[in-house]
Design an enzyme around this catalytic site. Structure first.
Site, PDB file in Angstrom:
ATOM      1  N   TYR A 102      28.885  -5.923   8.656  1.00  0.00           N
ATOM      2  CA  TYR A 102      29.257  -4.635   9.246  1.00  0.00           C
ATOM      3  C   TYR A 102      29.149  -3.506   8.227  1.00  0.00           C
ATOM      4  O   TYR A 102      28.663  -2.411   8.534  1.00  0.00           O
ATOM      5  CB  TYR A 102      30.683  -4.698   9.802  1.00  0.00           C
ATOM      6  CG  TYR A 102      31.023  -3.484  10.646  1.00  0.00           C
ATOM      7  CD1 TYR A 102      30.861  -3.506  12.025  1.00  0.00           C
ATOM      8  CD2 TYR A 102      31.489  -2.314  10.053  1.00  0.00           C
ATOM      9  CE1 TYR A 102      31.146  -2.398  12.802  1.00  0.00           C
ATOM     10  CE2 TYR A 102      31.771  -1.190  10.821  1.00  0.00           C
ATOM     11  CZ  TYR A 102      31.603  -1.238  12.205  1.00  0.00           C
ATOM     12  OH  TYR A 102      31.874  -0.130  12.960  1.00  0.00           O
ATOM     13  N   PHE A 121      10.461  20.196  18.386  1.00  0.00           N
ATOM     14  CA  PHE A 121      10.091  19.178  19.365  1.00  0.00           C
ATOM     15  C   PHE A 121      11.117  19.195  20.496  1.00  0.00           C
ATOM     16  O   PHE A 121      12.201  19.751  20.352  1.00  0.00           O
ATOM     17  CB  PHE A 121      10.010  17.800  18.698  1.00  0.00           C
ATOM     18  CG  PHE A 121       9.493  16.760  19.647  1.00  0.00           C
ATOM     19  CD1 PHE A 121       8.230  16.901  20.215  1.00  0.00           C
ATOM     20  CD2 PHE A 121      10.258  15.668  20.008  1.00  0.00           C
ATOM     21  CE1 PHE A 121       7.763  15.970  21.130  1.00  0.00           C
ATOM     22  CE2 PHE A 121       9.785  14.727  20.917  1.00  0.00           C
ATOM     23  CZ  PHE A 121       8.539  14.873  21.471  1.00  0.00           C
ATOM     24  N   ASP A 122      10.803  18.562  21.626  1.00  0.00           N
ATOM     25  CA  ASP A 122      11.676  18.703  22.806  1.00  0.00           C
ATOM     26  C   ASP A 122      13.111  18.238  22.569  1.00  0.00           C
ATOM     27  O   ASP A 122      14.058  18.890  23.004  1.00  0.00           O
ATOM     28  CB  ASP A 122      11.069  18.043  24.061  1.00  0.00           C
ATOM     29  CG  ASP A 122      10.834  16.551  23.930  1.00  0.00           C
ATOM     30  OD1 ASP A 122      10.991  16.002  22.825  1.00  0.00           O
ATOM     31  OD2 ASP A 122      10.478  15.921  24.941  1.00  0.00           O
ATOM     32  N   ASP A 162      11.961  18.426   9.891  1.00  0.00           N
ATOM     33  CA  ASP A 162      11.836  17.372  10.902  1.00  0.00           C
ATOM     34  C   ASP A 162      10.624  16.553  10.471  1.00  0.00           C
ATOM     35  O   ASP A 162       9.476  16.961  10.639  1.00  0.00           O
ATOM     36  CB  ASP A 162      11.645  17.976  12.291  1.00  0.00           C
ATOM     37  CG  ASP A 162      11.485  16.897  13.367  1.00  0.00           C
ATOM     38  OD1 ASP A 162      11.232  15.725  13.009  1.00  0.00           O
ATOM     39  OD2 ASP A 162      11.602  17.226  14.560  1.00  0.00           O
ATOM     40  N   ALA A 215       9.336  13.458  11.172  1.00  0.00           N
ATOM     41  CA  ALA A 215       8.847  12.293  11.930  1.00  0.00           C
ATOM     42  C   ALA A 215       7.465  11.829  11.452  1.00  0.00           C
ATOM     43  O   ALA A 215       7.227  10.641  11.287  1.00  0.00           O
ATOM     44  CB  ALA A 215       8.820  12.615  13.422  1.00  0.00           C
ATOM     45  N   LYS A 236       8.068   6.808  14.195  1.00  0.00           N
ATOM     46  CA  LYS A 236       6.740   7.376  13.965  1.00  0.00           C
ATOM     47  C   LYS A 236       6.203   6.822  12.643  1.00  0.00           C
ATOM     48  O   LYS A 236       5.768   5.700  12.594  1.00  0.00           O
ATOM     49  CB  LYS A 236       6.801   8.904  13.951  1.00  0.00           C
ATOM     50  CG  LYS A 236       7.728   9.531  14.994  1.00  0.00           C
ATOM     51  CD  LYS A 236       7.278   9.336  16.415  1.00  0.00           C
ATOM     52  CE  LYS A 236       8.299   9.727  17.467  1.00  0.00           C
ATOM     53  NZ  LYS A 236       8.947  11.000  17.356  1.00  0.00           N
ATOM     54  N   HIS A 245      11.443  16.482  31.945  1.00  0.00           N
ATOM     55  CA  HIS A 245      10.242  15.657  32.120  1.00  0.00           C
ATOM     56  C   HIS A 245      10.550  14.166  32.203  1.00  0.00           C
ATOM     57  O   HIS A 245       9.794  13.406  32.785  1.00  0.00           O
ATOM     58  CB  HIS A 245       9.239  15.917  31.001  1.00  0.00           C
ATOM     59  CG  HIS A 245       9.813  15.805  29.626  1.00  0.00           C
ATOM     60  ND1 HIS A 245      10.635  16.771  29.090  1.00  0.00           N
ATOM     61  CD2 HIS A 245       9.711  14.840  28.699  1.00  0.00           C
ATOM     62  CE1 HIS A 245      10.990  16.400  27.877  1.00  0.00           C
ATOM     63  NE2 HIS A 245      10.454  15.229  27.620  1.00  0.00           N
TER      64      HIS A 245
HETATM   65  C1  LIG Z   1       9.969  11.745  18.177  1.00  0.00           C
HETATM   66  C2  LIG Z   1      10.364  12.999  17.565  1.00  0.00           C
HETATM   67  C3  LIG Z   1      11.708  13.374  17.505  1.00  0.00           C
HETATM   68  C4  LIG Z   1      12.816  12.569  18.161  1.00  0.00           C
HETATM   69  O1  LIG Z   1      12.879  11.266  17.706  1.00  0.00           O
HETATM   70  P1  LIG Z   1      13.359  10.044  18.628  1.00  0.00           P
HETATM   71  O2  LIG Z   1      13.304   8.889  17.684  1.00  0.00           O
HETATM   72  O3  LIG Z   1      12.422   9.933  19.759  1.00  0.00           O
HETATM   73  O4  LIG Z   1      14.743  10.335  19.079  1.00  0.00           O
HETATM   74  C5  LIG Z   1      12.009  14.546  16.853  1.00  0.00           C
HETATM   75  N1  LIG Z   1      11.075  15.320  16.313  1.00  0.00           N
HETATM   76  C6  LIG Z   1       9.773  15.002  16.358  1.00  0.00           C
HETATM   77  C7  LIG Z   1       8.757  15.883  15.716  1.00  0.00           C
HETATM   78  C8  LIG Z   1       9.371  13.837  16.994  1.00  0.00           C
HETATM   79  O5  LIG Z   1       8.077  13.547  17.063  1.00  0.00           O
END
Ligand SMILES: *Cc1c(COP(=O)(O)O)cnc(C)c1O
Length: 459
Positions: free
Chosen positions: A73, A125-126, A216, A218, A259, A451
């Site tokens: 844990y 991003f969304d 961000d 990713a 990603k 979406h």
């Molecule tokens: C996928 C993504 C996110 C969100 O990540 P999740 O793992 O899907 O929650 C945030 N910002 C960008 C640029 C992304 O491509």
């Protein structure tokens, strides 16, 4: 000689069958899902380009690492193996694992964003956009104008417009900006990279105003490989060195590990600030889990620790960016307009230009997504008015995004060139009957992230 499109730097050891179901079955499946491809059964999909998120193939080393997962844990060895990779690659003072990127965004927004405050970025991003809005904040996109011109071959179309950023900060005032961001690569704008020069300029502005700077991250590795390929002075640096230089500019980062860390689940949140880190940990414990596992199993942390390095491998990155470039070039040959140059993780078809007769409020990119499934069992994702149109609370008017795109995201290490040929051929068939395709209307739509669960009816 380096091939234009490098072959896979791996061979296939495990396979997963896929099949194209008959046309009538595809038609029925579409109807059943309310013409929303998120609501379909994956088994009814032949080639799934919905997302590159968590859909990649793990390596033999990652599968082996799963077996070493320590499910303690607190203080598991898995956490410490992940920590050493995260410290080595990103170099921030503190980090926590999260179950996904959006969990990291949620924690960051919970700790920093107050109602009425603004968060600038090149483009959010969304999920980032929605997490800021969910706290009453306002995400603001300040990408360069070239990003909105699909044919413009600017090498760094993800760049932020520095003059717009300054003007924006001056306009709303520093006290209304709890943090500033940048997305690398710019997913919502076509997977386009941000240059190191631009990142330095962004960091300089944020620092000058005392605004904490978060990346961000990713697709940071793809972004860094683009920098190596395209930005003078970086051709002889390793992608990892470029990454270190990039993250040294920031105060923290959030990342979806689904990603560029090539895992099926996972995320990261890194910060330098001590007080913020305390607050992050408290939020994490409330919503995700103890700070040494953050909503993941120990084995997930181990797979991530290995995947972070594999995502930086330059033979892999050359092959990966070659795949998207290949698909984009096949589509160009077929006269199908895409965002140029090809992005890192996918090809973005300019659906507005494929269906000029369908207005944005009838969702041309959604129409193309439906046709691609109907014709070939292929799933892409709409990145247009379904995803991004919103009602402005101040003016009570609908705002529509500048482009109506269909994203064909390429999962990592998953599909071969012949799969991509099939995708290009299918789109060419649709193009030949484009004039007969109609738009869609909502029969159901939630307020945020609509979406994912909306339902449609053909017009
Ligand atoms: C996928 C993504 C996110 C969100 O990540 P999740 O793992 O899907 O929650 C945030 N910002 C960008 C640029 C992304 O491509």
């Amino acid at each position: 000689m380096t091939p234009t499109y490098p072959p896979e730097p791996f061979r296939i050891k495990v396979t997963e069958p896929i099949r194209l179901i008959p046309r009538e079955a595809r038609e029925a499946a579409l109807k059943e899902a309310g013409y929303n491809l998120f609501l379909m059964k994956a088994e009814d999909i032949f080639i799934d380009l919905l997302t590159d998120s968590g859909t990649g193939a793990m390596s033999q080393e990652q599968w082996a690492a799963l077996m070493r997962g320590d499910e303690s844990y607190a203080g598991a060895r898995s956490f410490h193996r992940l920590k050493s990779a995260v410290d080595d690659i990103f170099g921030f003072k503190h980090f926590v694992p999260t179950h996904q990127g959006r969990a990291a965004e949620n924690i960051l927004a919970a700790c920093l964003v107050k109602p009425g405050q603004y968060v600038p970025s090149n483009m959010h991003f969304d999920t980032t956009d929605a997490n800021i809005r969910a706290r009453g904040g306002r995400p603001v996109n300040l990408v360069i104008d070239e990003a909105h011109d699909p044919g413009n071959r600017h090498p760094f179309k993800g760049n932020m417009d520095i003059a717009k950023l300054r003007a924006f900060i001056e306009k709303v005032g520093v006290k209304n900006i709890p943090l500033g961001m940048v997305t690398v690569t710019n997913n919502a704008g076509g997977g386009q990279p941000v240059s190191m020069e631009n990142l330095k300029a962004i960091a300089k502005v944020y620092r000058e105003y005392g605004i904490p700077f978060f990346i961000d991250a990713a697709r940071y590795a793809e972004n860094c490989y683009f920098i190596k390929q395209r930005e003078p002075g970086y051709e002889n640096k390793s992608v990892k060195e470029i990454a270190r230089e990039m993250f040294a500019l920031a105060d923290g980062m959030c990342m979806s590990a689904k990603k560029d860390a090539i895992v099926n689940i996972g995320g990261l949140l890194c910060v330098n600030d001590e007080t913020l880190f305390q607050n992050v940990k408290n939020e994490l414990i409330l919503r995700e889990g103890f700070p040494t596992y953050g909503g993941l199993a120990g084995r997930d942390l181990d797979a991530m620790a290995v995947g972070l390095y594999e995502g930086l491998d330059e033979d892999y990155l050359a092959y990966r960016l070659g795949q998207t470039a290949y698909l984009a070039s096949r589509l160009t040959e077929a006269g199908i307009p895409t965002i140029q140059p090809a992005g890192g993780h996918g090809v973005y078809v300019n659906a507005g230009a494929v269906f000029p007769h369908i207005p944005n409020y009838e969702f041309p990119a959604q129409a193309l997504a439906v046709e691609l499934y109907r014709e070939g069992g292929i799933r892409g994702v709409e990145i247009g008015s379904v995803m991004f149109a919103y009602l402005d609370p101040e003016t009570n008017e609908w705002h529509y995004p500048k482009l109506e795109l269909l994203r064909l995201a390429i999962p990592r290490r998953t599909y071969t060139q012949s799969h991509l040929d099939y995708v290009a051929d299918t789109l060419a068939k649709i193009k030949s009957r484009a004039a007969s395709v109609r738009g869609y209307k909502f029969t159901y739509a939630p307020e945020l992230l609509r979406h994912f669960t909306a339902r449609f009816e053909p017009l």
